[in-house]
Every structure is written in structure tokens, then in C-alpha cells.
Scaffold this motif. Structure first.
Motif, PDB file in Angstrom:
ATOM      1  N   SER A 154       0.758  -1.375   0.143  1.00 38.28           N
ATOM      2  CA  SER A 154      -0.124   0.155  -0.168  1.00 38.28           C
ATOM      3  C   SER A 154       0.799   1.154  -0.048  1.00 38.28           C
ATOM      4  O   SER A 154       2.081   1.246   0.631  1.00 38.28           O
ATOM      5  CB  SER A 154      -0.838   0.018   1.266  1.00 38.28           C
ATOM      6  N   ASN A 155       0.413   2.427  -0.457  1.00 41.77           N
ATOM      7  CA  ASN A 155       1.178   3.512  -0.539  1.00 41.77           C
ATOM      8  C   ASN A 155       1.179   4.261   0.663  1.00 41.77           C
ATOM      9  O   ASN A 155       0.157   4.287   1.367  1.00 41.77           O
ATOM     10  CB  ASN A 155       0.478   4.565  -1.585  1.00 41.77           C
ATOM     11  N   ALA A 156       2.123   4.794   1.342  1.00 40.00           N
ATOM     12  CA  ALA A 156       2.431   5.412   2.587  1.00 40.00           C
ATOM     13  C   ALA A 156       1.276   6.524   2.747  1.00 40.00           C
ATOM     14  O   ALA A 156       0.816   6.962   3.857  1.00 40.00           O
ATOM     15  CB  ALA A 156       3.775   5.593   3.174  1.00 40.00           C
ATOM     16  N   PHE A 157       1.200   7.092   1.732  1.00 40.18           N
ATOM     17  CA  PHE A 157       0.456   8.567   1.655  1.00 40.18           C
ATOM     18  C   PHE A 157      -1.011   8.332   1.242  1.00 40.18           C
ATOM     19  O   PHE A 157      -1.663   9.378   1.045  1.00 40.18           O
ATOM     20  CB  PHE A 157       1.063   9.399   0.796  1.00 40.18           C
ATOM     21  N   ALA A 158      -1.541   6.960   1.015  1.00 38.13           N
ATOM     22  CA  ALA A 158      -2.885   6.851   0.719  1.00 38.13           C
ATOM     23  C   ALA A 158      -4.016   7.495   1.761  1.00 38.13           C
ATOM     24  O   ALA A 158      -3.589   7.507   2.991  1.00 38.13           O
ATOM     25  CB  ALA A 158      -3.141   5.467   0.805  1.00 38.13           C
ATOM     26  N   GLY A 159      -4.734   8.183   1.296  1.00 38.18           N
ATOM     27  CA  GLY A 159      -5.859   8.679   2.124  1.00 38.18           C
ATOM     28  C   GLY A 159      -5.408  10.350   2.586  1.00 38.18           C
ATOM     29  O   GLY A 159      -6.133  11.201   3.224  1.00 38.18           O
ATOM     30  N   LEU A 183      -0.251  12.258 -13.924  1.00 38.16           N
ATOM     31  CA  LEU A 183       0.305  12.246 -12.493  1.00 38.16           C
ATOM     32  C   LEU A 183      -0.979  12.239 -11.821  1.00 38.16           C
ATOM     33  O   LEU A 183      -1.142  11.443 -10.859  1.00 38.16           O
ATOM     34  CB  LEU A 183       1.094  13.252 -12.380  1.00 38.16           C
ATOM     35  N   GLU A 184      -1.968  13.042 -11.926  1.00 38.23           N
ATOM     36  CA  GLU A 184      -3.228  13.147 -11.035  1.00 38.23           C
ATOM     37  C   GLU A 184      -3.935  11.903 -10.952  1.00 38.23           C
ATOM     38  O   GLU A 184      -4.229  11.194  -9.882  1.00 38.23           O
ATOM     39  CB  GLU A 184      -4.190  14.297 -11.605  1.00 38.23           C
ATOM     40  N   THR A 185      -4.000  11.166 -12.312  1.00 37.32           N
ATOM     41  CA  THR A 185      -4.635   9.734 -12.249  1.00 37.32           C
ATOM     42  C   THR A 185      -3.847   8.912 -11.656  1.00 37.32           C
ATOM     43  O   THR A 185      -4.530   7.880 -10.799  1.00 37.32           O
ATOM     44  CB  THR A 185      -4.766   9.291 -13.781  1.00 37.32           C
ATOM     45  N   ARG A 186      -2.578   8.881 -11.620  1.00 40.25           N
ATOM     46  CA  ARG A 186      -1.735   7.850 -10.855  1.00 40.25           C
ATOM     47  C   ARG A 186      -1.997   7.806  -9.474  1.00 40.25           C
ATOM     48  O   ARG A 186      -1.854   7.012  -8.860  1.00 40.25           O
ATOM     49  CB  ARG A 186      -0.405   7.964 -11.498  1.00 40.25           C
ATOM     50  N   LEU A 187      -1.735   9.188  -9.160  1.00 42.81           N
ATOM     51  CA  LEU A 187      -2.027   9.497  -7.683  1.00 42.81           C
ATOM     52  C   LEU A 187      -3.197   9.035  -6.924  1.00 42.81           C
ATOM     53  O   LEU A 187      -3.191   8.433  -6.099  1.00 42.81           O
ATOM     54  CB  LEU A 187      -1.656  10.726  -7.325  1.00 42.81           C
ATOM     55  N   LYS A 188      -4.291   9.262  -7.819  1.00 38.11           N
ATOM     56  CA  LYS A 188      -5.641   8.707  -7.066  1.00 38.11           C
ATOM     57  C   LYS A 188      -5.472   7.463  -7.063  1.00 38.11           C
ATOM     58  O   LYS A 188      -6.235   6.697  -6.382  1.00 38.11           O
ATOM     59  CB  LYS A 188      -6.809   9.374  -8.246  1.00 38.11           C
ATOM     60  N   GLU A 189      -5.066   6.497  -8.159  1.00 37.92           N
ATOM     61  CA  GLU A 189      -5.015   5.404  -8.191  1.00 37.92           C
ATOM     62  C   GLU A 189      -4.380   4.339  -7.242  1.00 37.92           C
ATOM     63  O   GLU A 189      -4.712   3.457  -6.625  1.00 37.92           O
ATOM     64  CB  GLU A 189      -4.424   4.840  -9.633  1.00 37.92           C
ATOM     65  N   VAL A 190      -3.389   5.066  -6.373  1.00 36.65           N
ATOM     66  CA  VAL A 190      -2.778   4.403  -5.343  1.00 36.65           C
ATOM     67  C   VAL A 190      -3.323   5.035  -4.070  1.00 36.65           C
ATOM     68  O   VAL A 190      -2.784   4.860  -2.856  1.00 36.65           O
ATOM     69  CB  VAL A 190      -1.362   4.708  -5.356  1.00 36.65           C
ATOM     70  N   GLY A 191      -4.451   5.740  -4.079  1.00 36.28           N
ATOM     71  CA  GLY A 191      -5.153   6.194  -2.913  1.00 36.28           C
ATOM     72  C   GLY A 191      -5.022   7.714  -2.357  1.00 36.28           C
ATOM     73  O   GLY A 191      -5.634   7.988  -1.251  1.00 36.28           O
ATOM     74  N   LEU A 192      -4.187   8.604  -2.977  1.00 37.81           N
ATOM     75  CA  LEU A 192      -4.183   9.945  -2.603  1.00 37.81           C
ATOM     76  C   LEU A 192      -5.446  10.673  -3.198  1.00 37.81           C
ATOM     77  O   LEU A 192      -6.032  10.227  -4.277  1.00 37.81           O
ATOM     78  CB  LEU A 192      -3.035  10.664  -3.058  1.00 37.81           C
ATOM     79  N   ARG A 193      -5.974  11.642  -2.239  1.00 41.17           N
ATOM     80  CA  ARG A 193      -7.043  12.573  -3.045  1.00 41.17           C
ATOM     81  C   ARG A 193      -6.324  13.969  -3.479  1.00 41.17           C
ATOM     82  O   ARG A 193      -5.861  14.622  -2.751  1.00 41.17           O
ATOM     83  CB  ARG A 193      -7.742  12.807  -1.727  1.00 41.17           C
ATOM     84  N   VAL A 194      -6.533  14.115  -4.590  1.00 47.89           N
ATOM     85  CA  VAL A 194      -6.194  15.331  -5.194  1.00 47.89           C
ATOM     86  C   VAL A 194      -7.150  16.566  -5.204  1.00 47.89           C
ATOM     87  O   VAL A 194      -8.138  16.304  -5.717  1.00 47.89           O
ATOM     88  CB  VAL A 194      -5.769  15.031  -6.851  1.00 47.89           C
TER      89      VAL A 194
END
Length: 231
Positions: A154-159, A183-194
Motif C-alpha cells: 500500500s502507498n504510505a500516503f494513501a488517504g 500524474l493526477e490519475t496515477r496518484l488517485k489510483e494509489v489512494g491519494l486525494r487530489v
């Protein structure tokens, strides 16, 4: 005085969807503006790159059109060329995160090429997160977060809420169709909220110890936020 680590790209190109290469590197404003702000506040900056190579500036970020004219471009080129920090980087693999009070990652498409897949980048970001060390990251710099994974994958920055160069901005800049990924799409895929602001306008976001900016014009307010936190 605080010691701040600049995690920077060592890549002078970005590999496009068709396998061709576009000249790239770090975006000068996103590195120079915070560097000058941190120096003015009395802080010490150390630059680290994959392999310890000198970070290359994206030539487009040194042009008059991206610096408000010839005078601004000349100042930006001089700032890059005369920076002892940029000229003498250390290797990411040799960095002890405990030595630094903050970590900062400038953007440009270069980080999409190397920091996005660099295990040492992920190690340093995860260590900074767990130690509650302030992390500043701007534009395409958040690509480095993709390697910040836990043992379970899991990504440490998810959420986390984050600002980054958005898919809309990539479209407006003419790069979306040739990009291997967005980039935005990929960050969302690993659980970050843009959290998206208006295209190309200053926009920063803070979530816990992660301070982020959307684009080059966000680098100055982002640096100001980090200076206040470190005061």
C-alpha cells in the motif's frame, strides 16, 4: 538553522508514450524560488539525486516565455548555474533522513522519469512521513510518492489530500496525449486525494506533515509555508 534535503531528478529527459524522449529535467522556478527562500531564512540546503548526478534544469524553464521576459530568464539561468547546492549533489542512496529537518521535492517532468520508480526516494519519503518531518512537494514532484510503499504494497500516503500538476493542466500544456501516464490519475489510483485549484494559478494544500503545490506558481507560497513551519 534547519537542514533541508532537496530530492531532485537526475534525468535530462522524459520518455513519452511512443518511446521517444523529450528533453526535460527539473523546473527551475520550483527549485530556485524555494532555495532562495530557505537561504534567506538561514537554512542549509543539501541536494540529493539518484546516483548523485548533477540535476539538469529543463531548458524550457529557463526561457523568457516562462520567466516573464529576458531579464527574468537571465536571472533564473544565473541562479541555476551559480548554485553550489545544485552543482554538488549527493546520492539518494547515501542520505540518512534523520540528518534533515525537512524534505522538499521540486517538479518538472524529470521526476516522472526517475523519482517515480526510485526505491531510495520512496524510502526517504516514508521515513520523513513516519518521523513527522515536514515534506514539501510541488507540481510533478509528487511522482516520487508513487514509490513510498509499505511492506504490504500500500502507498504510505494513501488517504492524504494533495495538490499536484493536474490532468487538466497537462492537457492545456499539450502534453497529455503523449504522456505515458498522467500524474493526477496515477496518484488517485494509489489512494491519494487530489485537491484541484484553477489551472496554472497558485494553489497549495496541507495534510498533516505533507505540504504540496499544484504548479510552478505555487512554489513561492509553498516555500513560505515551509519557512513558517520551520521557524
Amino acid at each position: 538553522m534547519a537542514k533541508i534535503l532537496f530530492m531532485m531528478t537526475g534525468s535530462d529527459h522524459w520518455t513519452l508514450k511512443d518511446g521517444s524522449r523529450r528533453t526535460s529535467g527539473f523546473w527551475a522556478e520550483e527549485a530556485v524560488t524555494p532555495l532562495e527562500a530557505f537561504r534567506a531564512a538561514g537554512h542549509e540546503v543539501t541536494v540529493a539525486t539518484p546516483g548523485g548526478v548533477v540535476p539538469p534544469a529543463d531548458p524550457a524553464s529557463l526561457e523568457p516565455g516562462t520567466n516573464g521576459g529576458d531579464e527574468g530568464a537571465a536571472r533564473m539561468r544565473a541562479a541555476v548555474e551559480q548554485s553550489s547546492e545544485f552543482a554538488h549533489p549527493i546520492a539518494l542512496a547515501d542520505v540518512n533522513p534523520a540528518d534533515y529537518s525537512a524534505l522538499y521535492v521540486p517538479g518538472g517532468h524529470g521526476p516522472m522519469e526517475d523519482l517515480a520508480v526510485d526505491a531510495d526516494a520512496g524510502r526517504l519519503l516514508t521515513s520523513a512521513l513516519d518521523a513527522n518531518t515536514p515534506i514539501g512537494i510541488v507540481c510533478h514532484g509528487p511522482a516520487a510518492l508513487l514509490t513510498a510503499t509499505r511492506p504490504d504494497g500500500s502507498n504510505a500516503f494513501a488517504g492524504f489530500d494533495i495538490a499536484c500538476f493536474t490532468d487538466k493542466e497537462e492537457e492545456l500544456a499539450g502534453s497529455a496525449l503523449t504522456a505515458p501516464w498522467l500524474l493526477e490519475t496515477r496518484l488517485k489510483e494509489v489512494g491519494l486525494r487530489v485537491e484541484e485549484g484553477p489551472p496554472f494559478r497558485p494553489h497549495t494544500q496541507r495534510d498533516r506533515n505533507l505540504f504540496s503545490g499544484q504548479n510552478p506558481s505555487s512554489s513561492a507560497p509553498l516555500a513560505d509555508e515551509l519557512v513558517r513551519v520551520l521557524a
